[in-house]
Structure formats: structure tokens, C-alpha cells
Design a protein around this motif. Structure first.
Motif, mmCIF file in Angstrom:
data_model
loop_
_atom_site.group_PDB
_atom_site.id
_atom_site.type_symbol
_atom_site.label_atom_id
_atom_site.label_comp_id
_atom_site.label_asym_id
_atom_site.label_seq_id
_atom_site.Cartn_x
_atom_site.Cartn_y
_atom_site.Cartn_z
ATOM 1 N N ALA A 193 59.286 15.590 95.352
ATOM 2 C CA ALA A 193 59.837 16.854 95.846
ATOM 3 C C ALA A 193 59.129 17.343 97.111
ATOM 4 C CB ALA A 193 59.745 17.923 94.754
ATOM 5 N N GLN A 194 58.060 16.688 97.516
ATOM 6 C CA GLN A 194 57.331 17.128 98.701
ATOM 7 C C GLN A 194 58.175 16.940 99.958
ATOM 8 O OE1 GLN A 194 54.299 18.702 98.309
ATOM 9 N NE2 GLN A 194 54.835 18.426 96.150
ATOM 10 N N GLU A 195 57.950 17.798 100.951
ATOM 11 C CA GLU A 195 58.827 17.837 102.117
ATOM 12 C C GLU A 195 58.408 16.908 103.242
ATOM 13 O OE1 GLU A 195 59.277 21.853 103.345
ATOM 14 O OE2 GLU A 195 60.378 22.469 101.536
ATOM 15 N N SER A 196 57.172 16.408 103.228
ATOM 16 C CA SER A 196 56.715 15.550 104.316
ATOM 17 C C SER A 196 55.731 14.520 103.781
ATOM 18 C CB SER A 196 56.049 16.380 105.417
ATOM 19 O OG SER A 196 54.808 16.910 104.954
ATOM 20 N N ASP B 277 52.382 16.243 103.130
ATOM 21 C CA ASP B 277 52.411 17.016 101.885
ATOM 22 C C ASP B 277 52.274 16.091 100.679
ATOM 23 O OD1 ASP B 277 52.714 19.380 103.252
ATOM 24 O OD2 ASP B 277 54.889 19.479 102.982
ATOM 25 N N THR B 278 52.934 14.939 100.735
ATOM 26 C CA THR B 278 52.853 13.976 99.643
ATOM 27 C C THR B 278 51.430 13.464 99.469
ATOM 28 O OG1 THR B 278 55.146 13.260 100.010
ATOM 29 C CG2 THR B 278 53.722 11.757 98.777
ATOM 30 N N LEU B 279 50.784 13.134 100.583
ATOM 31 C CA LEU B 279 49.420 12.618 100.515
ATOM 32 C C LEU B 279 48.452 13.674 99.991
ATOM 33 C CD1 LEU B 279 49.225 10.555 103.828
ATOM 34 C CD2 LEU B 279 49.770 9.764 101.529
ATOM 35 N N ARG B 280 48.617 14.906 100.460
ATOM 36 C CA ARG B 280 47.737 15.984 99.981
ATOM 37 C C ARG B 280 47.917 16.220 98.485
ATOM 38 N NH1 ARG B 280 48.611 18.286 105.282
ATOM 39 N NH2 ARG B 280 50.542 19.277 104.574
ATOM 40 N N ARG B 281 49.142 16.095 98.008
ATOM 41 C CA ARG B 281 49.392 16.283 96.574
ATOM 42 C C ARG B 281 48.766 15.141 95.775
ATOM 43 N NH1 ARG B 281 48.602 17.990 92.812
ATOM 44 N NH2 ARG B 281 49.889 18.662 91.055
ATOM 45 N N ILE B 282 48.789 13.928 96.325
ATOM 46 C CA ILE B 282 48.186 12.779 95.649
ATOM 47 C C ILE B 282 46.689 12.980 95.466
ATOM 48 C CG2 ILE B 282 47.570 10.335 95.934
ATOM 49 C CD1 ILE B 282 50.334 9.982 97.309
ATOM 50 N N THR B 283 46.000 13.331 96.544
ATOM 51 C CA THR B 283 44.545 13.457 96.452
ATOM 52 C C THR B 283 44.137 14.675 95.626
ATOM 53 O OG1 THR B 283 44.523 14.569 98.615
ATOM 54 C CG2 THR B 283 44.094 12.196 98.583
ATOM 55 N N ALA B 284 44.902 15.756 95.729
ATOM 56 C CA ALA B 284 44.589 16.929 94.911
ATOM 57 C C ALA B 284 44.775 16.613 93.437
ATOM 58 C CB ALA B 284 45.482 18.106 95.314
ATOM 59 N N SER B 285 45.813 15.858 93.113
ATOM 60 C CA SER B 285 46.061 15.517 91.712
ATOM 61 C C SER B 285 44.955 14.649 91.142
ATOM 62 C CB SER B 285 47.417 14.818 91.568
ATOM 63 O OG SER B 285 47.405 13.549 92.200
ATOM 64 N N ALA B 286 44.320 13.842 91.994
ATOM 65 C CA ALA B 286 43.221 12.999 91.515
ATOM 66 C C ALA B 286 42.072 13.859 91.009
ATOM 67 C CB ALA B 286 42.743 12.077 92.627
ATOM 68 N N THR B 287 41.750 14.914 91.735
ATOM 69 C CA THR B 287 40.656 15.794 91.304
ATOM 70 C C THR B 287 41.048 16.618 90.080
ATOM 71 O OG1 THR B 287 41.327 17.580 92.808
ATOM 72 C CG2 THR B 287 39.789 15.937 93.662
ATOM 73 N N ALA C 247 58.159 8.474 100.865
ATOM 74 C CA ALA C 247 58.057 9.568 101.840
ATOM 75 C C ALA C 247 58.027 9.027 103.262
ATOM 76 C CB ALA C 247 56.803 10.396 101.556
ATOM 77 N N ARG C 248 57.302 7.939 103.471
ATOM 78 C CA ARG C 248 57.202 7.378 104.813
ATOM 79 C C ARG C 248 58.541 6.794 105.262
ATOM 80 N NH1 ARG C 248 52.588 3.043 106.352
ATOM 81 N NH2 ARG C 248 53.965 1.633 105.222
ATOM 82 N N THR C 249 59.248 6.119 104.347
ATOM 83 C CA THR C 249 60.556 5.562 104.676
ATOM 84 C C THR C 249 61.529 6.674 105.048
ATOM 85 O OG1 THR C 249 60.239 3.666 103.216
ATOM 86 C CG2 THR C 249 62.497 4.227 103.787
ATOM 87 N N HIS C 250 61.493 7.775 104.283
ATOM 88 C CA HIS C 250 62.374 8.909 104.566
ATOM 89 C C HIS C 250 62.052 9.501 105.942
ATOM 90 C CE1 HIS C 250 64.857 12.433 103.814
ATOM 91 N NE2 HIS C 250 63.837 13.199 104.160
ATOM 92 N N ALA C 251 60.759 9.626 106.248
ATOM 93 C CA ALA C 251 60.354 10.186 107.533
ATOM 94 C C ALA C 251 60.800 9.286 108.680
ATOM 95 C CB ALA C 251 58.834 10.365 107.560
ATOM 96 N N GLN C 252 60.671 7.970 108.487
ATOM 97 C CA GLN C 252 61.093 7.031 109.524
ATOM 98 C C GLN C 252 62.598 7.092 109.737
ATOM 99 O OE1 GLN C 252 59.441 3.482 107.793
ATOM 100 N NE2 GLN C 252 57.512 3.645 108.924
ATOM 101 N N LEU C 253 63.345 7.242 108.640
ATOM 102 C CA LEU C 253 64.798 7.341 108.739
ATOM 103 C C LEU C 253 65.200 8.608 109.478
ATOM 104 C CD1 LEU C 253 67.634 6.345 108.000
ATOM 105 C CD2 LEU C 253 67.403 7.538 105.812
ATOM 106 N N GLN C 254 64.541 9.725 109.139
ATOM 107 C CA GLN C 254 64.843 10.981 109.819
ATOM 108 C C GLN C 254 64.520 10.897 111.306
ATOM 109 O OE1 GLN C 254 66.824 12.269 107.290
ATOM 110 N NE2 GLN C 254 66.137 14.180 108.221
#
Length: 230
Positions: free
Chosen positions: A20-23, A26-36, A167-174
């Protein structure tokens, strides 16, 4: 990690949250935050990627992540460095205690101790099609991570890799769609201003791009801004 049922529920919720992340950021920040949040005693987390021999820190939760990544890049060795550089064949590692790893990484470990790092884990982020970097988890306490924590980290990394790639594929497509639109708009401007055909307008953009060593999308953007060729 004692409550695997609870962890599974958290991972299911995280999987939906990541998509659901928009960029990408944002996806990467959610990944690292979830680890902690999900891994006990994980004080900091980050993603390391390699650009040739240069390391880059993505979504670090603490400054120590950046310091560790820069240290590994400077001395050319270290566990995260090895995990991100897939030629070694290692896809995950766990350092129970930094005092025991000086032989393997003699340049990195003594400096890492000065950063007050006690233990760490790392996981290669990969899909069937690509390697994306390494997710690295740090603790200031020696002996913080167990085998169960390593399993939990691997599960998190598996979810993270899919979300990162998506997320990266979506960003590249956009970006591709945006570039195509910009080029089309620039061609329309040239066709109307100079009475060119579609092929002639595209050729003019491409010729300027090649002659001035400027990316085609940047040339098109300038035409759109100025209403004429730069």
C-alpha cells in the motif's frame, strides 16, 4: 521468537501494508522500521546496495547504519558487503558477537566495535529475476540474535524483496509513461511550430539528444517548457 502465530499475523499485516506504500522510498522505510518492530533486540536496520564498489545506505533507521555501511565500503570488507555482493554465494549471516569475528573481517570488526555494535544479521534481498541489496539488522548487545530471530529475519526479508521489487517496477513504469507523454507533447510542439511530420519531429529531438549528450526525455522536457528546441 516464541509466538510464531502472532508473528505470522504481523507478517500478513505487513505484506498488505508494504504493497500500500506510495513510493519506493516509503516501501523501504516501512521495511526497515518493521525490522525494529518485529525482531527482538533489533536496535537499528537498513538496506545496503552496491553501485560497483561504492556502497549506498537506503532507509536507515539510525545513524549507526550509515556509519557501518560507509565503514565497509571504505575498508572493502564486512558482512553486509558480502551479503550484497552475491558472488560469495551467501544469502544470510548472523554474527552472535562481534568479538568473535575479527579473523574473518580484520579491518571492519575493530572499527565496528567502536560504533558500539554487539551483534548483527543480514539477508540478501532477492527475487528469481534480480538481486536488490541486503537488509541488515543491528543490536548494540552481544548475543542478541538467536536462530529463531534469524528465521524471522529471513521471512521478513522474503516479504521485503517482493515488495521492493514490485515498488521499483511500478515506479519505473510510471516514469516510462511520463517520459512517453513528455516526448509526445514535445513532438507535437515541434510539428505545429515547424510543420514537421511525426518522424521528423522525433528525429529532431533525437539528433539534439545525441549532439549535446542530453537524455531524450530531458530534451523533450525543455521543449515543453520553452515551446521550442533549446
Amino acid at each position: 521468537m516464541d509466538d510464531w502465530r502472532g508473528f505470522a499475523q504481523q507478517m500478513a499485516s505487513l505484506a498488505r501494508d508494504l504493497l500500500a506504500q506510495e513510493s519506493v522510498n516509503d516501501t523501504l522505510r516501512r521495511i526497515t522500521a518493521s525490522a525494529t518492530e518485529l525482531i527482538a533486540d533489533c536496535d537499528a536496520a537498513g538496506i545496503l546496495i552496491l553501485r560497483g564498489k561504492k556502497v549506498q545506505s537506503l532507509a536507515p533507521t539510525e545513524q549507526v547504519v550509515i556509519d557501518s555501511d560507509e565503514l565497509q565500503g571504505r575498508v572493502g570488507e564486512g558482512p553486509c558487503f558480502d551479503a550484497a555482493r552475491t558472488s560469495t554465494g551467501e544469502r544470510q549471516f548472523r554474527i552472535a558477537d562481534f568479538t568473535d569475528e575479527a579473523v574473518r573481517w580484520p579491518k571492519y570488526v575493530p572499527e565496528a566495535r567502536r560504533l558500539n555494535l554487539g551483534s548483527m544479521m543480514g539477508f540478501l534481498l532477492f527475487t528469481e529475476d534480480e538481486d536488490l541489496g541486503a537488509l541488515n539488522l543491528y543490536s548494540f548487545r552481544p548475543g542478541a540474535f538467536t536462530e529463531a530471530d534469524e528465521t524471522a529475519g529471513w521471512l521478513l526479508a522474503s516479504h521485503a524483496a517482493v515488495a521492493f521489487s514490485s515498488a521499483r517496477t511500478h515506479a519505473q513504469l510510471q516514469e516510462a509513461i511520463g517520459t512517453r507523454h513528455t516526448i509526445g507533447e514535445a513532438m507535437g510542439i515541434l510539428m505545429g511550430r515547424h510543420r514537421l511530420t511525426e518522424d521528423q519531429a522525433f528525429a529532431a529531438l533525437r539528433r539534439y539528444s545525441q549532439d549535446h549528450n542530453v537524455k531524450l526525455r530531458d530534451v523533450a522536457a525543455r521543449v515543453c517548457e520553452r515551446g521550442a528546441m533549446p
